[in-house]
Design an enzyme around this catalytic site. Sequence first.
Site, PDB file in Angstrom:
ATOM      1  CE  LYS A   4      43.904  51.314 -26.365  1.00  7.11           C
ATOM      2  NZ  LYS A   4      44.718  51.297 -25.153  1.00  7.11           N
ATOM      3  CB  THR A  43      46.428  47.878 -26.477  1.00 10.64           C
ATOM      4  OG1 THR A  43      46.579  48.836 -25.430  1.00 10.64           O
ATOM      5  CG2 THR A  43      46.686  46.486 -25.934  1.00 10.64           C
ATOM      6  CG  ASP A  44      48.179  54.384 -27.382  1.00  9.27           C
ATOM      7  OD1 ASP A  44      47.033  54.795 -27.096  1.00  9.27           O
ATOM      8  OD2 ASP A  44      49.053  55.111 -27.889  1.00  9.27           O
ATOM      9  CG  PHE A  48      29.921  74.985 -28.124  1.00 13.35           C
ATOM     10  CD1 PHE A  48      28.717  75.562 -27.725  1.00 13.35           C
ATOM     11  CD2 PHE A  48      30.861  74.694 -27.139  1.00 13.35           C
ATOM     12  CE1 PHE A  48      28.448  75.835 -26.386  1.00 13.35           C
ATOM     13  CE2 PHE A  48      30.605  74.961 -25.789  1.00 13.35           C
ATOM     14  CZ  PHE A  48      29.393  75.527 -25.421  1.00 13.35           C
ATOM     15  NE  ARG A 102      29.239  71.449 -31.529  1.00 16.92           N
ATOM     16  CZ  ARG A 102      28.816  71.563 -30.284  1.00 16.92           C
ATOM     17  NH1 ARG A 102      29.630  71.296 -29.275  1.00 16.92           N
ATOM     18  NH2 ARG A 102      27.595  71.956 -30.013  1.00 16.92           N
ATOM     19  CD  GLN A 155      23.413  74.378 -24.165  1.00 20.77           C
ATOM     20  OE1 GLN A 155      23.925  74.042 -25.228  1.00 20.77           O
ATOM     21  NE2 GLN A 155      24.125  74.461 -23.045  1.00 20.77           N
ATOM     22  CG  ASN A 171      26.987  67.530 -27.106  1.00 23.48           C
ATOM     23  OD1 ASN A 171      27.071  66.960 -28.188  1.00 23.48           O
ATOM     24  ND2 ASN A 171      27.511  68.728 -26.871  1.00 23.48           N
ATOM     25  CG  HIS A 195      30.972  65.148 -26.120  1.00 21.24           C
ATOM     26  ND1 HIS A 195      30.529  66.419 -26.402  1.00 21.24           N
ATOM     27  CD2 HIS A 195      30.698  64.952 -24.810  1.00 21.24           C
ATOM     28  CE1 HIS A 195      30.025  66.971 -25.309  1.00 21.24           C
ATOM     29  NE2 HIS A 195      30.104  66.091 -24.330  1.00 21.24           N
TER      30      HIS A 195
HETATM   31  O1  URC Z   1      26.331  72.512 -27.570  1.00 21.07           O
HETATM   32  C1  URC Z   1      27.058  72.527 -26.549  1.00 21.07           C
HETATM   33  N1  URC Z   1      26.610  73.116 -25.411  1.00 21.07           N
HETATM   34  C2  URC Z   1      27.354  73.171 -24.254  1.00 21.07           C
HETATM   35  O2  URC Z   1      26.901  73.741 -23.212  1.00 21.07           O
HETATM   36  C3  URC Z   1      28.615  72.574 -24.296  1.00 21.07           C
HETATM   37  N2  URC Z   1      29.593  72.437 -23.364  1.00 21.07           N
HETATM   38  C4  URC Z   1      30.611  71.761 -23.944  1.00 21.07           C
HETATM   39  O3  URC Z   1      31.673  71.421 -23.361  1.00 21.07           O
HETATM   40  N3  URC Z   1      30.311  71.472 -25.234  1.00 21.07           N
HETATM   41  C5  URC Z   1      29.076  71.973 -25.482  1.00 21.07           C
HETATM   42  N4  URC Z   1      28.287  71.951 -26.585  1.00 21.07           N
END
Ligand code: URC
Length: 306
Positions: A13, A61-62, A164, A181, A229, A255, A257
């Site tokens: 992987k 590979t996983d 969130f 998070r 936001q 964002n 993730h």
């Molecule tokens: O800070 C965030 N704002 C969002 O609007 C949003 N939407 C999401 O899926 N994760 C997040 N995180």
Amino acid sequence: MTKHVLAQNQYGKAENRIVHVTRKGNDGSWHEIRDLNVSVALRGEFREVHLTGDNANCLPTDTTKNTVYAFAKEHGISSPEAFGILLAKHFVTSQAPIHEAQIRIEEYAWERISVPTRKEQHSFVRKGQETRTSQITFSEHTGQLQVISGLKDLTVMNSTNSEFHGFIKDKYTTLREAYDRILATKVTSRWAYSAAAASDGEFDWDRSYAKVRSHLLDAFAETYSYSLQQTLNQMAERVLDHCPRVNEVRLNLPNKHHFLVDLEPFGLKNDNEVYYAADRMYGLIEGTIHRDGVQPVIATSDWIVA
Ligand SMILES: O=c1[nH]c(=O)c2[nH]c(=O)[nH]c2[nH]1
């Protein structure tokens, strides 16, 4: 029929993006992070796998991906080299058909954003300079000089102090509420100066750039965030509060993730230590904040890529 020869082959992987958080100090509030891109390649007795469809010698590979994440939990990441040595030896010594393993690791370096007023240290900025941008417009019709400065590719991360939850849930919502998070984003920002600043021959543009940049960083690091936001608004407000000659701030914040890796199947508990850093898709949070009574001038339709 010509005879064909299966020559060099390897598999594994590639590009396992992993962020590992170590919590230090009595209360675990001093965070250290390692951010790696780990690729695994296995070499050995894989003729049958290629030629007959017999997978008896094939470690998926996983599994190689899972091993990378599980090893981060079990051994930590003291350095990319030490982590690579552990992995390479593991694959070769644990499975007879694997004779050679090559682990390639890129490390992305981060610097601390130090917040002198707090003991907790969990804010970081990616090493390497961001790009500074500027757009200057002079119109003979109005005699107006307009200066919009900015930056892009300033990547920042808080390894905690981000939640969130409380969002809309409809029949397509699967996102779980998050109470702790990672919050990471690659900042693109533009800010517009007042006409007075633009036509002030003495104005120190370099100093102003450094000031705006540092307020953006400080606001990101110091905001306890309930959404990106909200962080966006805090960052822009901080600039407007501290830089009187800036009238308007626009931010484009992807964002970036980071998903907690599920280590339960391997009997390991993930105490917010091992994350999978996804590069796509990403939420894209954008907004303009300006002084009351000032007409916004920064374009809102730019195509921003994380
Ligand atoms: O800070 C965030 N704002 C969002 O609007 C949003 N939407 C999401 O899926 N994760 C997040 N995180």
